[in-house]
Motif scaffolding. Sequence first.
Motif, short mmCIF file in Angstrom:
data_model
loop_
_atom_site.label_atom_id
_atom_site.label_comp_id
_atom_site.label_asym_id
_atom_site.label_seq_id
_atom_site.Cartn_x
_atom_site.Cartn_y
_atom_site.Cartn_z
N PHE A 64 0.82 -1.22 0.00
CA PHE A 64 0.00 0.00 0.00
C PHE A 64 0.85 1.26 0.00
CE2 PHE A 64 -3.03 -3.12 1.82
CZ PHE A 64 -4.04 -2.98 0.88
N GLY A 65 2.07 1.17 0.56
CA GLY A 65 2.96 2.31 0.51
C GLY A 65 3.36 2.64 -0.92
N SER A 66 3.66 1.60 -1.70
CA SER A 66 4.00 1.81 -3.11
C SER A 66 2.83 2.40 -3.88
CB SER A 66 4.43 0.47 -3.73
OG SER A 66 4.73 0.64 -5.10
N ILE A 67 1.62 1.92 -3.58
CA ILE A 67 0.43 2.47 -4.23
C ILE A 67 0.27 3.95 -3.88
CG2 ILE A 67 -2.10 2.39 -4.29
CD1 ILE A 67 -1.86 -0.65 -3.85
N GLY A 68 0.49 4.28 -2.60
CA GLY A 68 0.35 5.66 -2.16
C GLY A 68 1.33 6.60 -2.82
N ASP A 69 2.56 6.13 -3.03
CA ASP A 69 3.57 6.97 -3.68
C ASP A 69 3.35 7.09 -5.18
OD1 ASP A 69 5.08 7.72 -1.44
OD2 ASP A 69 6.18 5.83 -1.44
N ARG A 70 2.81 6.05 -5.80
CA ARG A 70 2.66 6.06 -7.26
C ARG A 70 1.29 6.56 -7.73
NH1 ARG A 70 2.32 1.48 -9.30
NH2 ARG A 70 2.17 0.22 -7.40
N LEU A 71 0.23 6.20 -6.99
CA LEU A 71 -1.13 6.47 -7.46
C LEU A 71 -1.91 7.45 -6.59
CD1 LEU A 71 -2.15 2.80 -8.39
CD2 LEU A 71 -1.14 4.56 -9.87
N GLY A 72 -1.46 7.70 -5.37
CA GLY A 72 -2.16 8.67 -4.54
C GLY A 72 -2.36 8.20 -3.12
N ARG A 73 -2.21 9.15 -2.18
CA ARG A 73 -2.39 8.82 -0.76
C ARG A 73 -3.85 8.44 -0.46
NH1 ARG A 73 3.07 9.56 -1.42
NH2 ARG A 73 3.84 11.56 -0.64
N LYS A 74 -4.78 9.12 -1.11
CA LYS A 74 -6.21 8.90 -0.86
C LYS A 74 -6.64 7.49 -1.21
CE LYS A 74 -10.70 10.42 -2.65
NZ LYS A 74 -11.38 11.44 -3.46
N LYS A 75 -6.14 6.96 -2.33
CA LYS A 75 -6.56 5.62 -2.78
C LYS A 75 -6.26 4.56 -1.73
CE LYS A 75 -6.39 6.17 -7.82
NZ LYS A 75 -6.31 7.64 -7.84
N VAL A 76 -5.11 4.70 -1.09
CA VAL A 76 -4.72 3.73 -0.07
C VAL A 76 -5.73 3.70 1.07
CG1 VAL A 76 -3.00 3.23 1.71
CG2 VAL A 76 -2.27 3.85 -0.59
N MET A 77 -6.13 4.88 1.52
CA MET A 77 -7.02 4.95 2.69
C MET A 77 -8.41 4.38 2.40
SD MET A 77 -6.11 8.43 4.71
CE MET A 77 -7.08 9.48 3.65
N VAL A 78 -8.87 4.49 1.17
CA VAL A 78 -10.19 3.95 0.82
C VAL A 78 -10.18 2.43 0.84
CG1 VAL A 78 -11.94 3.77 -0.99
CG2 VAL A 78 -10.86 5.98 -0.52
N VAL A 79 -9.10 1.84 0.30
CA VAL A 79 -9.02 0.38 0.20
C VAL A 79 -8.76 -0.27 1.55
CG1 VAL A 79 -7.76 -1.55 -0.82
CG2 VAL A 79 -8.27 0.48 -2.20
N THR A 80 -7.82 0.29 2.32
CA THR A 80 -7.40 -0.39 3.55
C THR A 80 -8.52 -0.50 4.57
OG1 THR A 80 -6.53 1.72 4.39
CG2 THR A 80 -4.97 0.21 3.32
N ILE A 81 -9.34 0.52 4.70
CA ILE A 81 -10.39 0.48 5.71
C ILE A 81 -11.42 -0.60 5.39
CG2 ILE A 81 -11.86 2.24 4.64
CD1 ILE A 81 -12.49 3.24 7.47
N MET A 82 -11.68 -0.82 4.10
CA MET A 82 -12.67 -1.82 3.72
C MET A 82 -12.12 -3.24 3.91
SD MET A 82 -15.76 -1.38 2.94
CE MET A 82 -16.69 -2.81 3.46
N VAL A 83 -10.87 -3.45 3.50
CA VAL A 83 -10.26 -4.78 3.65
C VAL A 83 -10.13 -5.15 5.12
CG1 VAL A 83 -8.17 -6.14 3.25
CG2 VAL A 83 -9.01 -4.60 1.48
N MET A 84 -9.71 -4.20 5.93
CA MET A 84 -9.50 -4.46 7.35
C MET A 84 -10.81 -4.84 8.04
SD MET A 84 -7.39 -2.08 9.97
CE MET A 84 -8.36 -0.64 9.50
N SER A 85 -11.86 -4.09 7.78
CA SER A 85 -13.13 -4.34 8.46
C SER A 85 -13.84 -5.58 7.95
CB SER A 85 -14.04 -3.13 8.31
OG SER A 85 -13.50 -2.04 9.02
N SER A 86 -13.68 -5.88 6.69
CA SER A 86 -14.29 -7.11 6.15
C SER A 86 -13.70 -8.34 6.82
CB SER A 86 -14.07 -7.18 4.63
OG SER A 86 -14.70 -6.11 3.98
#
Length: 427
Positions: A64-86
Amino acid sequence: MKKATMATAIGNLVEWYEYGIYSYTAALIGAQFFPEKSSSVALLYGFAIFAISFFFRPLGGMIFGSIGDRLGRKKVMVVTIMVMSSSTAIIGLIPSYGSIGIFAPLLLILMRMTQGLAAGGEYTGASVFMNESAPNKKRGLFTSLLESGSLLGYIIGSIFVALLTSGLSHDDMAAWGWRIPFICSLPLALVGMYVRTKVDDTPTFIQMKKENTLSKNPLKEMFSTARKPLAIAFLNVAFANGAYYTLLTYLPSYFETQVGLSTMQSLVVTTSGMLFMMILFPIFGILADRYGRKKFLLLSSFLAIFTAVPIIAFVSGGSSAGPIVGFFALGIIVAMFIGVFPSTIPLLFPDRVRNSAYGISYNVSTAIFGGGAPFIITSLQTATGNNLMPAFYLIGTGIMAVVSIMLIPKTVKNATNEAIESDTHTA
């Protein structure tokens, strides 16, 4: 800043909600998934599975760090909260060992691994997002609110478990009641995901994207441009999360198994202490913005080194005031560090690799010294019979923090070549 603060804090709330419910149901989970073991061994197994997710956090920080640096900090936060809670909700649906045998603990481990991957990107992603969004003169205040969100989630989770424990019989709580808090994490995540979709990305990332200066391979680049910050972050986090997880995930069980408190008494002590810390976080954040961050980080570390033994000795010494006085004393020390270090460490990393480098260093250290704290301390205490093991653990990680704090520079540069104060605030 209101939207950014809410968007980042709610993810920490969901993450620590899960820690809260797991900490207070660890014995029940151990009995459900390892029924042939003694109660003490089942609890140890429960803590071992708690620690497993932390060893997958570095991989999550890398992905997710690589995604945040390449594609955006916001994208990481949207995905991680859903995966974690599921994955948290699925834990509440896994049949017990008595129903499906060995597959029960295997599924539990798989979900804890998934949680670890998501958590590896969650906190560091949110911390980077807030640091890059907050004004320099109030960065300590805004980043400290992330920590207040964490404790709020932990408090909500622990109170939820306490209400179920008091309202259900022991057999019902053991059979199915413990599952309810896990399943209820999903609605929290949906709210958090909605809020996070409504915020813009950080000014730093937008600037890099506009200038086409984003890193194509941040994981490779960070080892040539961020070696010193990687070491500083690793050692700082060893104390920050070593102390944090000792206080919040180990001491509740310590109060019950070593001090003799009931579950409800332990809950009252820890919940009141956490409410106190929630207030202290922004206070220390504001003070650090004004008077300098290294001063508070060093003071906290030295206090832990020189007071851990007498505090833990007093906690286990038989005094009725021991647990609450000890928890509050340690709470002040830990809150001083935790309220300040999130505004200090992330910005030490170059903009191009910040998400990746901070994600990996933070999560490797957290896996060893944070998530492993309850298991390490319990194992050492079981082997030696020494009730002061939590104090020795705090002293060791405190020494590591002192070494790293001395290496923190006064200023760093951001994407627009602006000087960002990592140590002191200039009026």
